[in-house]
Design a protein around this motif. Structure first.
Motif, PDB file in Angstrom:
ATOM      1  N   ALA B   4      28.956   9.710 -18.121  1.00  0.00           N
ATOM      2  CA  ALA B   4      29.418  10.365 -16.745  1.00  0.00           C
ATOM      3  C   ALA B   4      28.424  10.717 -15.645  1.00  0.00           C
ATOM      4  O   ALA B   4      28.415  10.058 -14.612  1.00  0.00           O
TER       5      ALA B   4
ATOM      6  N   ASP C   3      34.429  14.701 -19.650  1.00  0.00           N
ATOM      7  CA  ASP C   3      33.731  14.615 -18.585  1.00  0.00           C
ATOM      8  C   ASP C   3      33.624  13.120 -18.041  1.00  0.00           C
ATOM      9  O   ASP C   3      33.419  12.938 -16.690  1.00  0.00           O
ATOM     10  N   ILE C   4      33.862  12.056 -18.749  1.00  0.00           N
ATOM     11  CA  ILE C   4      33.896  10.816 -18.169  1.00  0.00           C
ATOM     12  C   ILE C   4      35.262  10.459 -17.090  1.00  0.00           C
ATOM     13  O   ILE C   4      34.811  10.082 -16.028  1.00  0.00           O
ATOM     14  N   ALA C   7      34.150  12.296 -14.020  1.00  0.00           N
ATOM     15  CA  ALA C   7      33.101  11.578 -13.268  1.00  0.00           C
ATOM     16  C   ALA C   7      33.769  10.441 -12.615  1.00  0.00           C
ATOM     17  O   ALA C   7      33.589  10.105 -11.234  1.00  0.00           O
ATOM     18  N   HIS C  59      33.402  17.954  -8.717  1.00  0.00           N
ATOM     19  CA  HIS C  59      32.113  17.600  -9.649  1.00  0.00           C
ATOM     20  C   HIS C  59      31.266  18.699 -10.176  1.00  0.00           C
ATOM     21  O   HIS C  59      31.084  18.876 -11.323  1.00  0.00           O
TER      22      HIS C  59
END
Lengths: 157, 134, 114
Positions: B4, C3-4, C7, C59
């Motif tokens: 991430a 979280d990916i 992101a 974010h």
């Protein structure tokens, strides 16, 4: 009744914006929003507030959609290799009368694809709109009158 | 570094480059003009780009207080543009390009009147004064 | 995994915002006159910086920050048309001309009257 719910909503917004979720801050926000709503109490006297709130929210949704669309259209126009422009200013006859509604309509027009409001006539009956594509003005006028203007009338009348 | 973080750091890096390019392009418009309102539009746009830079720095450093700085910069930029608009209105047009105007516009204005309008020092003097009185 | 995804959304917002800012800057240079340039700056430019602000909110991932970013976004979106409108009105009243490609100007008669 509705005023209290509204001030509670404002209090929650206050807590979110100030960023400290404590009871004291919530109470302070509630007091502050009650004070603010008390100041504008004359404007709040209208009936059917929930229905109106729904319409205001739908106006907001329309606004965001049109904003995204217009930014995209400007992007496409700018990036196209041969720009085919027919800019011009046309006069849009206003149906809404109050200053507040005219302001809102002018702002919404500015954020619709290809149009930008320039001025309001002194008698508040005509809105001058600059359009990037003036090839079909009648259609543009119709779109504004049936879209934003009607929604504004529904929300605030 | 997790996946991430890698994604975000690459995106921020790329966006910084893109913003730099757009910053330079906008500065070019400020330099080139050709009229004052053009420059004001470009300066307004510059404020927007700088807000973008601040947002990117906020993401990069993880320091969210930068949002408040961005909002206040937006406020200052808005007020500056409003002030410039008032200034343009009160100063009048001193740099009207002669050949650029649409022919139909100039043709529709009678000759003596156009001259007197050009001579008037503050441009739209009466109109401005009437506006201010309201 | 979560979280990916977050992101990816942030990266998309960042790149979208930067792209719109670039498009606005290109438009500022390519479009022929003041009024059409204003279209580019007030729409694409605002959306660009607004998306970047939203990216900060997403974010950070906590509610107060997101609310603040959202408030900033709405602030920009609401002030940009006002400043564009004021500037266009001032420029037109004072007599900055439209570009040669313009097909009509129904406001000129109104300006002449005052």
């Amino acid at each position: 009744m509705i005023t209290y719910i509204l001030s509670l909503v404002f209090a929650v917004v206050w807590v979110a914006v100030t960023g400290s979720a404590t009871l004291h801050n919530l109470i302070f926000g509630f007091a502050l929003s009650t004070l603010v709503l008390w100041i504008v109490r004359d404007e709040m006297g209208a009936r059917g507030y929930w229905r109106r709130l729904g319409r205001i929210l739908s106006l907001l949704a329309l606004f965001l959609k049109e904003l995204a669309l217009s930014a995209w259209k400007v992007a496409v126009l700018v990036m196209s290799p041969r720009m085919d422009l027919k800019p011009g200013i046309f006069a849009f006859p206003l149906t809404v009368t109050r200053d507040f509604e005219i302001t809102l309509l002018a702002n919404l027009i500015t954020l619709t694809p290809g149009t930008l409001s320039v001025d309001v006539s002194e008698d508040r009956k005509t809105l001058f709109v600059h359009a990037i594509d003036c090839s079909d003005i009648e259609a543009t006028k119709r779109d504004i009158a049936n879209g934003f203007e009607r929604k504004i009338m529904e929300a605030f009348r | 570094m997790t996946t991430a973080e890698t994604i975000i750091s690459y995106a921020v890096w790329l966006a910084l480059v893109v913003l730099c390019v757009s910053f330079l392009l906008t500065v070019w418009r400020v330099i080139k003009g050709p009229t004052l309102p053009d420059r004001v539009v470009a300066l307004d746009m510059l404020t927007g780009i700088v807000i973008g830079f601040i947002a990117l720095i906020a993401i990069r450093t993880g320091f969210t207080l930068y949002i408040d700085i961005a909002i206040s910069l937006g406020l200052v930029g808005f007020l500056a543009t409003v002030a410039f608009a008032r200034f343009i209105l009160s100063r009048g047009n001193r740099e009207a390009p002669k050949g650029d105007m649409m022919k139909t516009f100039t043709a529709s204005v009678p000759e003596p009147r156009r001259k007197s309008a050009a001579r008037r020092p503050s441009g739209t003097g009466p109109a401005v004064r009437r506006k201010a009185k309201k | 995994m979560m979280d990916i995804l977050l992101a990816a959304i942030t990266a998309l917002l960042i790149l979208g915002g930067a792209g719109f800012a670039l498009v606005a800057a290109i438009g500022l240079n390519r479009l022929p006159d003041l009024y059409t340039r204003m279209h580019a700056a007030s729409k694409a430019g605002t959306v660009g910086s607004g998306l970047l602000l939203l990216a900060v909110g997403v974010h950070a991932g906590d509610l107060p920050t997101f609310a603040r970013a959202l408030a900033g976004f709405f602030f920009f979106v609401l002030t940009a048309p006002i400043s564009a409108h004021l500037l266009a009105m001032a420029a037109h009243k004072v007599g900055y001309p439209l570009c040669a490609e313009s097909v009509r100007d129904e406001m000129k008669d109104y300006d002449k009257r005052i």
